[in-house]
Motif scaffolding. Structure first.
Motif, PDB file in Angstrom:
ATOM      1  N   ASP A 131       0.611  -1.339  -0.023  1.00 47.57           N
ATOM      2  CA  ASP A 131      -0.112  -0.092   0.162  1.00 47.57           C
ATOM      3  C   ASP A 131       0.887   1.279  -0.103  1.00 47.57           C
ATOM      4  O   ASP A 131       0.506   2.277  -0.610  1.00 47.57           O
ATOM      5  CB  ASP A 131      -0.932   0.070   1.160  1.00 47.57           C
ATOM      6  CG  ASP A 131      -2.023  -0.958   1.144  1.00 47.57           C
ATOM      7  OD1 ASP A 131      -2.304  -1.431   0.020  1.00 47.57           O
ATOM      8  OD2 ASP A 131      -2.513  -1.322   2.386  1.00 47.57           O
ATOM      9  N   LYS A 132       2.130   1.179   0.696  1.00 41.97           N
ATOM     10  CA  LYS A 132       2.686   2.529   0.730  1.00 41.97           C
ATOM     11  C   LYS A 132       3.602   2.528  -0.615  1.00 41.97           C
ATOM     12  O   LYS A 132       3.674   3.611  -1.046  1.00 41.97           O
ATOM     13  CB  LYS A 132       3.958   2.101   1.876  1.00 41.97           C
ATOM     14  CG  LYS A 132       4.704   3.437   2.425  1.00 41.97           C
ATOM     15  CD  LYS A 132       3.994   4.662   2.776  1.00 41.97           C
ATOM     16  CE  LYS A 132       4.882   5.938   3.089  1.00 41.97           C
ATOM     17  NZ  LYS A 132       5.807   5.600   3.867  1.00 41.97           N
ATOM     18  N   LEU A 133       4.169   1.472  -1.075  1.00 45.03           N
ATOM     19  CA  LEU A 133       4.545   1.412  -2.431  1.00 45.03           C
ATOM     20  C   LEU A 133       3.834   2.071  -3.645  1.00 45.03           C
ATOM     21  O   LEU A 133       4.058   3.160  -4.271  1.00 45.03           O
ATOM     22  CB  LEU A 133       5.117   0.200  -2.923  1.00 45.03           C
ATOM     23  CG  LEU A 133       6.473  -0.308  -2.206  1.00 45.03           C
ATOM     24  CD1 LEU A 133       6.736  -1.545  -2.385  1.00 45.03           C
ATOM     25  CD2 LEU A 133       7.798   0.616  -2.495  1.00 45.03           C
ATOM     26  N   GLU A 134       2.570   1.663  -3.467  1.00 44.07           N
ATOM     27  CA  GLU A 134       1.380   2.143  -4.416  1.00 44.07           C
ATOM     28  C   GLU A 134       1.067   3.751  -4.132  1.00 44.07           C
ATOM     29  O   GLU A 134       0.904   4.359  -5.303  1.00 44.07           O
ATOM     30  CB  GLU A 134       0.050   1.698  -4.097  1.00 44.07           C
ATOM     31  CG  GLU A 134       0.219  -0.230  -4.615  1.00 44.07           C
ATOM     32  CD  GLU A 134      -0.165  -0.298  -6.050  1.00 44.07           C
ATOM     33  OE1 GLU A 134      -0.320   0.879  -6.773  1.00 44.07           O
ATOM     34  OE2 GLU A 134      -0.292  -1.414  -6.529  1.00 44.07           O
ATOM     35  N   LYS A 135       1.410   3.990  -3.045  1.00 45.14           N
ATOM     36  CA  LYS A 135       1.010   5.412  -2.770  1.00 45.14           C
ATOM     37  C   LYS A 135       2.098   6.333  -3.126  1.00 45.14           C
ATOM     38  O   LYS A 135       1.959   7.486  -3.577  1.00 45.14           O
ATOM     39  CB  LYS A 135       0.731   5.790  -1.334  1.00 45.14           C
ATOM     40  CG  LYS A 135       0.170   7.288  -0.529  1.00 45.14           C
ATOM     41  CD  LYS A 135       0.241   7.225   0.925  1.00 45.14           C
ATOM     42  CE  LYS A 135      -0.137   8.614   1.163  1.00 45.14           C
ATOM     43  NZ  LYS A 135      -0.315   8.787   2.522  1.00 45.14           N
ATOM     44  N   VAL A 136       3.388   6.042  -2.921  1.00 45.62           N
ATOM     45  CA  VAL A 136       4.841   6.856  -2.950  1.00 45.62           C
ATOM     46  C   VAL A 136       5.243   6.912  -4.487  1.00 45.62           C
ATOM     47  O   VAL A 136       5.949   7.759  -4.989  1.00 45.62           O
ATOM     48  CB  VAL A 136       5.646   6.654  -1.900  1.00 45.62           C
ATOM     49  CG1 VAL A 136       4.964   6.781  -0.618  1.00 45.62           C
ATOM     50  CG2 VAL A 136       6.310   5.188  -1.954  1.00 45.62           C
ATOM     51  N   ILE A 137       5.193   5.651  -5.219  1.00 49.29           N
ATOM     52  CA  ILE A 137       5.826   5.468  -6.441  1.00 49.29           C
ATOM     53  C   ILE A 137       4.921   6.227  -7.760  1.00 49.29           C
ATOM     54  O   ILE A 137       3.773   5.789  -7.732  1.00 49.29           O
ATOM     55  CB  ILE A 137       6.029   3.967  -6.903  1.00 49.29           C
ATOM     56  CG1 ILE A 137       6.889   3.601  -5.989  1.00 49.29           C
ATOM     57  CG2 ILE A 137       6.494   3.900  -8.351  1.00 49.29           C
ATOM     58  CD1 ILE A 137       6.970   1.821  -6.178  1.00 49.29           C
TER      59      ILE A 137
END
Length: 212
Positions: free
Chosen positions: A161-167
């Motif tokens: 979820d964090k990767l989806e948000k920050v990439i």
């Protein structure tokens, strides 16, 4: 880690490997699905060794169904958990033949309903076969995301979820492969090869190694 650092890391990954791909060997979406199911708690090298014997003889749902569970086991018994994987693959092939005309569905819910297919496997297939901007978090990605502080999280879903948000969108389709390869060959588990890492100066890991 701030946005500027993340973009620089992704830019370096892209510059060094502009067209990343899985190291699993396959020639169709179905072959990829089977290879990814087999890769759970197994190495890509081990999976490729098994599928190099399996796929020339059976590389469609119908052909693998014809092998039966015991026949399939003869091809994949070098892989960990091969008993349960064989049973799941046979069940999955039966569903593909019955419900999808032998084709792998381009649909997350449908993929995750297949025996032996969880969110990570579905993400790999959607990304690699269909070009979706999904990020399948395995042990390598989980380690790299946390160690570098790129996208820390307590579990794989939190990291995803964090990767989806920050990439940013422009990097998202290839990010999965970049992080896996980085974790597999540079940011390895026991002693990361910081001395040969192309993002060492951007990484926020506090215990960097001095040699490569």
């Amino acid at each position: 880690m701030n946005k500027q650092k993340r973009i620089e890391i992704l830019t370096r990954f892209r510059d060094s490997n502009p067209n990343p791909d899985t190291e699993l060997e396959y020639s169709s979406t179905f072959e990829l699905l089977i290879a990814v199911i087999l890769s759970a708690q197994a190495t890509d090298k081990g999976v490729n060794k098994a599928t190099s014997k399996l796929f020339p003889d059976a590389n469609t749902p119908g052909a693998i169904l014809a092998l039966g569970v015991d026949g399939l086991k003869d091809y994949i018994n070098s892989i960990g958990l091969y008993n349960s994987k064989a049973e799941n693959i046979i069940k999955t092939c039966a569903i593909l033949v019955r419900d999808y005309h032998g084709e792998v569905p381009e649909d997350r819910e449908a993929l995750e309903s297949l025996p032996g297919v969880g969110r990570k496997t579905a993400n790999v297939v959607l990304n690699t076969a269909f070009g979706w901007p999904t990020i399948a978090v395995d042990t390598h990605i989980f380690r790299v995301a946390n160690r570098t502080k790129f996208a820390p999280g307590k579990n794989v879903r939190a990291v995803e979820d964090k990767l989806e948000k920050v990439i940013p969108k422009e990097f998202k389709t290839d990010a999965h492969h970049w992080f896996i390869l980085h974790g597999r060959y540079t940011c390895i588990a026991r002693k990361p090869r910081c001395g040969s890492c192309l993002i060492e100066d951007l990484c926020e890991y506090p215990h960097k190694t001095s040699d490569d």
